[in-house]
Design a protein around this motif. Structure first.
Motif, mmCIF file in Angstrom:
data_model
loop_
_atom_site.group_PDB
_atom_site.id
_atom_site.type_symbol
_atom_site.label_atom_id
_atom_site.label_comp_id
_atom_site.label_asym_id
_atom_site.label_seq_id
_atom_site.Cartn_x
_atom_site.Cartn_y
_atom_site.Cartn_z
ATOM 1 N N SER A 198 -26.356 -28.324 23.828
ATOM 2 C CA SER A 198 -26.534 -29.321 22.794
ATOM 3 C C SER A 198 -26.847 -28.804 21.474
ATOM 4 C CB SER A 198 -27.219 -30.678 23.006
ATOM 5 O OG SER A 198 -28.470 -30.121 23.251
ATOM 6 N N SER A 199 -27.830 -27.709 21.671
ATOM 7 C CA SER A 199 -28.144 -27.093 20.372
ATOM 8 C C SER A 199 -27.155 -26.356 19.696
ATOM 9 C CB SER A 199 -29.320 -26.143 20.621
ATOM 10 O OG SER A 199 -30.673 -26.591 21.028
ATOM 11 N N LEU A 200 -26.416 -25.612 20.518
ATOM 12 C CA LEU A 200 -25.226 -24.609 19.964
ATOM 13 C C LEU A 200 -24.017 -25.671 19.718
ATOM 14 C CD1 LEU A 200 -24.859 -21.926 22.864
ATOM 15 C CD2 LEU A 200 -25.451 -21.792 20.497
ATOM 16 N N TRP A 205 -21.296 -28.031 14.943
ATOM 17 C CA TRP A 205 -21.131 -29.239 14.200
ATOM 18 C C TRP A 205 -21.786 -29.255 12.672
ATOM 19 C CZ3 TRP A 205 -25.286 -33.033 13.511
ATOM 20 C CH2 TRP A 205 -24.858 -34.296 13.080
ATOM 21 N N SER A 206 -22.893 -28.829 12.597
ATOM 22 C CA SER A 206 -23.703 -28.854 11.160
ATOM 23 C C SER A 206 -22.900 -27.841 10.478
ATOM 24 C CB SER A 206 -25.117 -28.590 11.319
ATOM 25 O OG SER A 206 -25.596 -27.687 11.921
ATOM 26 N N PHE A 211 -19.575 -31.567 6.919
ATOM 27 C CA PHE A 211 -20.866 -31.920 7.193
ATOM 28 C C PHE A 211 -21.758 -32.214 6.114
ATOM 29 C CE2 PHE A 211 -25.460 -31.183 8.303
ATOM 30 C CZ PHE A 211 -25.570 -32.008 9.101
ATOM 31 N N GLN A 212 -21.671 -31.455 4.933
ATOM 32 C CA GLN A 212 -22.725 -31.221 3.926
ATOM 33 C C GLN A 212 -22.358 -32.455 3.294
ATOM 34 O OE1 GLN A 212 -22.707 -27.657 1.683
ATOM 35 N NE2 GLN A 212 -24.014 -28.676 0.066
ATOM 36 N N VAL A 225 -31.268 -26.888 8.690
ATOM 37 C CA VAL A 225 -31.138 -27.782 9.570
ATOM 38 C C VAL A 225 -30.407 -26.753 10.910
ATOM 39 C CG1 VAL A 225 -29.407 -29.546 10.633
ATOM 40 C CG2 VAL A 225 -30.444 -29.983 8.593
ATOM 41 N N ARG A 226 -29.461 -26.129 10.357
ATOM 42 C CA ARG A 226 -28.627 -25.106 11.358
ATOM 43 C C ARG A 226 -29.785 -24.098 11.895
ATOM 44 N NH1 ARG A 226 -23.408 -22.432 9.885
ATOM 45 N NH2 ARG A 226 -22.828 -23.061 11.994
#
Length: 434
Positions: A198-200, A205-206, A211-212, A225-226
């Protein structure tokens, strides 16, 4: 302790066994990926909500993460149908037994999943209603996350119990099965994999261009965040290696093989370059952490595939003797059923020959279909025959040996050359005496 050996139902598999094994491995890997993203997303949403109490940006991030949870939840459920059906097909006696032994908790999976999903939807769609009530807002997220964490433990306990029939006699429900060797270690390994994948996923995703704008973060905040997710991914990888070693050391020996061990080693080696690239990203600030992200993801995907194959190899090794014993017991049972059926038929024939009067069996076999006791059917009724041949069984015998046609409205009686004179005499005497 001698393991219980249930009898199988001797039905053919719906497809070749090798194909079903490949389908089980592939479908399970797809299913477990979305389970990781669902559980991990719920965890990160909760963590970000808590951080959002002091930093509003993390509250925004928590809401965006929560939107991915409901999607991944649906995919996890849909993709879980195939492996559940296949494992029930390939390992029906073992899976049925383990499910029955933890029956109450196994049946509770459906209501628990229902409550968890309803909480997830409430969390997502009523977010703005609860945001000003932090206790309720975070409480719903915590309860939802707790259920998402507990449900996989039920499945893991069931599958682990399935592998070791020798423990079945001592299991007294779910919690005693949960405390069997290797369950909690495997669960910690599952949690570390959940955080890792989920972290990867959230690093990628971010890093999307949209995303920004979606969250309204500055470029530096996006990098922060990343980095937050990347740090979790690296830490989860270290923890997974450690828990993996503990799981390997605590696995019962009956499933071990050199092939299984080599597969684990190969999967572990694939993780090492990924860790090095992750470390380089984390220790070089100032960029968007995209260096070698595809290679890192590919390493973990390949490692997961190899681990999935190793997992199935261990399961086959662990259950090989038990499956052979079940097959032998099933074959013995089928042979016993066949013998019992043949013996019953023989006994019935013997009893019939002992209870029937002379000529009755031959009459029933050769004559009764055409001659009713009182009604004219194909041939005349027995009552009429008795009146014609009263006290003359020899006349019946002579007629039967060379029958003719007495009535224009009936068919000619066929001959019975297969019957001996003694049988014809017995039939004649039986017919006139009853």
């Amino acid at each position: 302790m001698t393991p219980p050996i249930p009898r199988d139902i001797p039905l053919p598999l719906p497809a070749p066994e090798g194909f079903l094994e490949i389908l089980l491995i592939v479908s399970f890997l797809i299913h477990i990926l979305f389970v990781h993203l669902m559980v991990g997303g719920s965890l990160f949403s909760l963590v970000c909500q808590i951080r959002g109490l002091k930093s509003p940006d993390y509250e925004k991030l928590a809401y965006r993460i929560m939107q991915t949870v409901t999607v991944n939840k649906s995919l996890a459920v849909v993709m879980g149908v195939a492996p559940l059906l296949v494992i029930n097909t390939l390992y029906a006696p073992q899976f049925y037994a383990s499910s029955a032994l933890i029956g109450d908790m196994w049946m509770a999976v459906i209501p628990l999943v229902t409550v968890a999903f309803l909480l997830a939807y409430a969390h997502k769609f009523w977010w703005n209603h609860f945001i000003n009530i932090p206790e309720l807002h975070i409480g719903i997220a915590a309860l939802e996350t707790g259920l998402f964490l507990f449900i996989p433990l039920i499945f893991m306990t069931n599958v682990n119990l399935m592998l070791f029939p020798e423990y079945w006699p001592q299991v007294k429900g779910f919690f005693s099965a949960m405390l069997l060797p290797n369950v909690l270690q495997r669960y910690l390994h599952f949690i570390s994999a959940t955080i890792l994948f989920s972290s990867l996923f959230f690093v990628w995703w971010s890093g999307r261009k949209s995303f920004q704008n979606e969250v309204g973060f500055s470029r530096l905040r996006v990098i922060s965040v990343r980095r937050f997710f990347y740090a979790f991914a690296f830490g989860a990888t270290v923890f997974q290696i450690l828990t993996g070693l503990v799981v390997f050391a605590s696995l019962p020996p009956q499933g071990m093989s050199w092939g299984f061990t080599l597969l684990l080693m190969l999967g572990g080696l694939l993780v090492l370059p990924a860790m090095w690239w992750m470390w380089q990203n984390l220790t070089h600030p100032g960029h968007l952490l995209d260096d070698r992200l595809k290679e890192i993801t590919a390493c973990f995907v390949c490692a997961a595939i190899i681990m999935g194959i190793a997992r199935h190899d261990y399961r086959e090794n662990a259950l090989a003797d038990h499956k052979s014993a079940i097959a032998e017991k099933t074959a013995n049972y089928q042979a016993a059923v066949k013998d019992a059926r043949e013996q019953a038929q023989l006994t019935a024939k013997t009893q019939e020959s002992q209870t029937l009067v002379p000529g009755e069996s031959a009459f029933n076999l050769n004559c009764a279909a055409c001659h009713h006791p009182t009604l004219t059917t194909v041939g005349p009724a027995l009552q009429e025959i008795k009146e014609i041949y009263a006290n003359n069984p020899a006349g019946i015998t002579a007629w039967t040996k060379a029958p003719g046609k007495k009535r224009p409205d009936t068919m000619k009686m066929p001959g019975f050359s297969q019957l001996s004179d003694d049988e014809l005499t017995a039939i004649s005497q039986y017919l006139l005496s009853h």
